[in-house]
Design an enzyme around this catalytic site. Sequence first.
Site, PDB file in Angstrom:
ATOM      1  N   SER A 102       0.673  -1.257   0.279  1.00 19.95           N
ATOM      2  CA  SER A 102      -0.133  -0.014  -0.230  1.00 19.95           C
ATOM      3  C   SER A 102       1.078   1.492  -0.052  1.00 19.95           C
ATOM      4  O   SER A 102       1.803   1.521  -0.602  1.00 19.95           O
ATOM      5  CB  SER A 102      -1.218  -0.142   0.797  1.00 19.95           C
ATOM      6  OG  SER A 102      -2.139   0.917   0.492  1.00 19.95           O
ATOM      7  N   ASP A 207     -10.463  -5.400  -4.035  1.00 18.44           N
ATOM      8  CA  ASP A 207      -9.694  -4.452  -2.648  1.00 18.44           C
ATOM      9  C   ASP A 207     -10.727  -3.145  -3.190  1.00 18.44           C
ATOM     10  O   ASP A 207     -10.844  -2.705  -3.381  1.00 18.44           O
ATOM     11  CB  ASP A 207      -7.865  -3.679  -3.494  1.00 18.44           C
ATOM     12  CG  ASP A 207      -7.679  -3.473  -2.662  1.00 18.44           C
ATOM     13  OD1 ASP A 207      -8.501  -2.720  -1.359  1.00 18.44           O
ATOM     14  OD2 ASP A 207      -6.312  -3.555  -2.191  1.00 18.44           O
ATOM     15  N   HIS A 235      -7.754  -6.629   0.572  1.00 21.68           N
ATOM     16  CA  HIS A 235      -6.454  -5.263   0.746  1.00 21.68           C
ATOM     17  C   HIS A 235      -5.514  -6.149   0.887  1.00 21.68           C
ATOM     18  O   HIS A 235      -3.601  -5.510   1.339  1.00 21.68           O
ATOM     19  CB  HIS A 235      -7.042  -3.789   1.706  1.00 21.68           C
ATOM     20  CG  HIS A 235      -6.202  -2.675   0.936  1.00 21.68           C
ATOM     21  ND1 HIS A 235      -5.242  -2.003  -0.159  1.00 21.68           N
ATOM     22  CD2 HIS A 235      -5.732  -1.737   2.281  1.00 21.68           C
ATOM     23  CE1 HIS A 235      -4.230  -1.338   0.393  1.00 21.68           C
ATOM     24  NE2 HIS A 235      -4.007  -1.634   1.770  1.00 21.68           N
TER      25      HIS A 235
HETATM   26  N1  TYC Z   1      -2.876   3.120   1.359  1.00 19.38           N
HETATM   27  C1  TYC Z   1      -3.239   2.793   2.135  1.00 19.38           C
HETATM   28  C2  TYC Z   1      -2.575   1.876   2.982  1.00 19.38           C
HETATM   29  O1  TYC Z   1      -0.807   2.614   2.686  1.00 19.38           O
HETATM   30  C3  TYC Z   1      -4.711   1.771   1.691  1.00 19.38           C
HETATM   31  C4  TYC Z   1      -5.757   3.147   1.914  1.00 19.38           C
HETATM   32  C5  TYC Z   1      -6.021   3.799   0.575  1.00 19.38           C
HETATM   33  C6  TYC Z   1      -6.405   3.364   2.545  1.00 19.38           C
HETATM   34  C7  TYC Z   1      -6.761   4.196  -0.031  1.00 19.38           C
HETATM   35  C8  TYC Z   1      -7.382   3.901   1.934  1.00 19.38           C
HETATM   36  O2  TYC Z   1      -9.357   6.009   0.895  1.00 19.38           O
HETATM   37  C9  TYC Z   1      -7.756   4.290   0.854  1.00 19.38           C
HETATM   38  N2  TYC Z   1      -2.695   1.556   3.762  1.00 19.38           N
END
Ligand code: TYC
Length: 254
Positions: A102, A207, A235
């Site tokens: 992420s 996801d 996710h």
């Molecule tokens: N990038 C986030 C992470 O590092 C995950 C995430 C992405 C959460 C988009 C919310 O709207 C979102 N876990």
Amino acid sequence: KMSASQVMVDGFQLNYEKAGAGSKVALCLPGALGSIKSDFGPQLSSLPGKDLTIVCWDPPGYGQSRPPPRKFSNDFLRQDARLAAQMMKNLGYDKYALLGWSDGGITALIMAAAFPQQISECVLWGANAYMTEKDIKIYKNIRDVSQWSERMRAPLEAMYGKEYFKDTWESWVDAYVKIYEEENGNLCRDCLDKITCSTLIIHGKKDPVVPIEHADYLHNNIKASKLVVIEDGKHNVHLRYAEEFNKIVAEFLN
Ligand code: TYC
């Protein structure tokens, strides 16, 4: 054997862990408000061995890399990338792979583009190079942590305390909205064509926070990339499908 240590990098006291004894090294990069403990348990317990050493960091302001508290700017992930590379240099590693989840996946992409001599392979999952209008709606929808399920919120409140968690999460969302508005939603879209190392993109087809279009975009724009889609994955594919995930990564790094 696992060991937690601290290292000073550019004025930040960074917490990291190391496991395994291999000459091949991989650095794990947690996601938003993520930490070694919450994000990489199944990888630290199962991936290292006689051939592979795993290093994992708590990003500045997250996990045990506090104080100081996290500061967000439009280029906070580029700062993370610079600090992570400097940390690895200080620890004596001059060639290593990256495993980024992420936000940590975005950091990995920036590192692979900026430090091609250091990065041997890049593995990322649940990551995005840019934001769309639809993405921004998702960020805004989860900004209010009082609307989160207890199951999602409790571990983060336990690690950070209620107040630091709430403040930092809201600041994190605000930072993304600001990047969307001021930087055309560009997180690392501009660096993808500089990535030359062999890259594995893993994505859960279901996801809900990082839609699968982001994985397709990465695959189409990173030269030496391979895409593995986990059909039922969301996710957290590396936690929910840890065994399958670890097997895919171990084979790729071989
Ligand atoms: N990038 C986030 C992470 O590092 C995950 C995430 C992405 C959460 C988009 C919310 O709207 C979102 N876990």
